[in-house]
Design a protein around this motif. Structure first.
Motif, PDB file in Angstrom:
ATOM      1  N   LEU A  39      -1.652  50.131  26.708  1.00 49.48           N
ATOM      2  CA  LEU A  39      -1.917  48.836  26.084  1.00 49.48           C
ATOM      3  C   LEU A  39      -0.739  47.880  26.228  1.00 49.48           C
ATOM      4  O   LEU A  39      -0.932  46.674  26.410  1.00 49.48           O
ATOM      5  N   VAL A  40       0.471  48.395  26.160  1.00 51.14           N
ATOM      6  CA  VAL A  40       1.651  47.558  26.375  1.00 51.14           C
ATOM      7  C   VAL A  40       1.621  46.974  27.789  1.00 51.14           C
ATOM      8  O   VAL A  40       1.904  45.786  27.983  1.00 51.14           O
ATOM      9  N   GLN A  41       1.254  47.776  28.767  1.00 52.44           N
ATOM     10  CA  GLN A  41       1.196  47.291  30.144  1.00 52.44           C
ATOM     11  C   GLN A  41       0.105  46.234  30.301  1.00 52.44           C
ATOM     12  O   GLN A  41       0.299  45.234  30.999  1.00 52.44           O
ATOM     13  N   VAL A  42      -1.036  46.437  29.666  1.00 54.39           N
ATOM     14  CA  VAL A  42      -2.113  45.441  29.705  1.00 54.39           C
ATOM     15  C   VAL A  42      -1.633  44.142  29.072  1.00 54.39           C
ATOM     16  O   VAL A  42      -1.871  43.048  29.593  1.00 54.39           O
ATOM     17  N   TRP A  43      -0.916  44.259  27.957  1.00 54.27           N
ATOM     18  CA  TRP A  43      -0.378  43.086  27.280  1.00 54.27           C
ATOM     19  C   TRP A  43       0.612  42.343  28.178  1.00 54.27           C
ATOM     20  O   TRP A  43       0.544  41.120  28.304  1.00 54.27           O
ATOM     21  N   VAL A  44       1.525  43.064  28.811  1.00 54.94           N
ATOM     22  CA  VAL A  44       2.519  42.442  29.700  1.00 54.94           C
ATOM     23  C   VAL A  44       1.826  41.735  30.855  1.00 54.94           C
ATOM     24  O   VAL A  44       2.164  40.585  31.196  1.00 54.94           O
ATOM     25  N   LEU A  45       0.850  42.392  31.474  1.00 55.45           N
ATOM     26  CA  LEU A  45       0.116  41.773  32.576  1.00 55.45           C
ATOM     27  C   LEU A  45      -0.646  40.541  32.094  1.00 55.45           C
ATOM     28  O   LEU A  45      -0.682  39.514  32.781  1.00 55.45           O
ATOM     29  N   GLY A  46      -1.254  40.628  30.921  1.00 54.23           N
ATOM     30  CA  GLY A  46      -1.988  39.486  30.365  1.00 54.23           C
ATOM     31  C   GLY A  46      -1.086  38.308  30.073  1.00 54.23           C
ATOM     32  O   GLY A  46      -1.438  37.154  30.364  1.00 54.23           O
ATOM     33  N   VAL A  47       0.072  38.574  29.497  1.00 53.78           N
ATOM     34  CA  VAL A  47       1.027  37.497  29.214  1.00 53.78           C
ATOM     35  C   VAL A  47       1.485  36.848  30.512  1.00 53.78           C
ATOM     36  O   VAL A  47       1.569  35.619  30.604  1.00 53.78           O
ATOM     37  N   ASP A  48       1.782  37.642  31.520  1.00 60.08           N
ATOM     38  CA  ASP A  48       2.195  37.082  32.813  1.00 60.08           C
ATOM     39  C   ASP A  48       1.094  36.220  33.422  1.00 60.08           C
ATOM     40  O   ASP A  48       1.367  35.146  33.965  1.00 60.08           O
ATOM     41  N   LEU A  49      -0.134  36.704  33.336  1.00 60.61           N
ATOM     42  CA  LEU A  49      -1.243  35.960  33.939  1.00 60.61           C
ATOM     43  C   LEU A  49      -1.581  34.694  33.164  1.00 60.61           C
ATOM     44  O   LEU A  49      -1.867  33.661  33.759  1.00 60.61           O
ATOM     45  N   LEU A  50      -1.555  34.766  31.839  1.00 57.58           N
ATOM     46  CA  LEU A  50      -1.977  33.624  31.030  1.00 57.58           C
ATOM     47  C   LEU A  50      -0.855  32.642  30.733  1.00 57.58           C
ATOM     48  O   LEU A  50      -1.080  31.433  30.714  1.00 57.58           O
TER      49      LEU A  50
END
Length: 105
Positions: A39-50
């Motif tokens: 979930l941390v990795q999903v969050w990091v990827l989401g923050v980078d994308l958004l």
């Protein structure tokens, strides 16, 4: 916050039945622990994308870590966890070295 919570899962309650057998305790909570790290990795990827510049070259390390964490959350074999944890640490060290050398922005 998620990393702190995930790490707290690794420490058994001294009064619990699993406190004496750390291997059994580890495999009882490993699914939760590695799911939180995924979930941390999903969050990091989401923050980078958004909020960031989109999918950057750093993102490939997060995608690899996400895949490894999902695999470790699903697998219960000790050998797979030993190898998987070593691969995650190697990935982390490579990521730090690549960033230190300025090869990724």
């Amino acid at each position: 916050m998620l990393i702190s919570f995930a790490t707290q899962l690794l420490l058994p309650d001294p009064s619990s039945a699993d406190a004496g057998d750390l291997r059994a305790y580890y495999f009882n909570i490993s699914r939760q622990f590695f799911s939180f790290l995924a979930l941390v990795q999903v969050w990091v990827l989401g923050v980078d994308l958004l909020l960031g510049k989109g999918f950057t070259s750093d993102g490939i390390f997060n995608v690899i870590a996400l895949v490894l964490f999902v695999i470790l959350a699903l697998v219960t074999q000790p050998k797979a966890h030993s190898v998987g944890t070593g691969v995650v640490w190697l990935l982390f060290i490579v990521f730090i070295a690549v960033r230190a050398l300025g090869l990724l922005s």
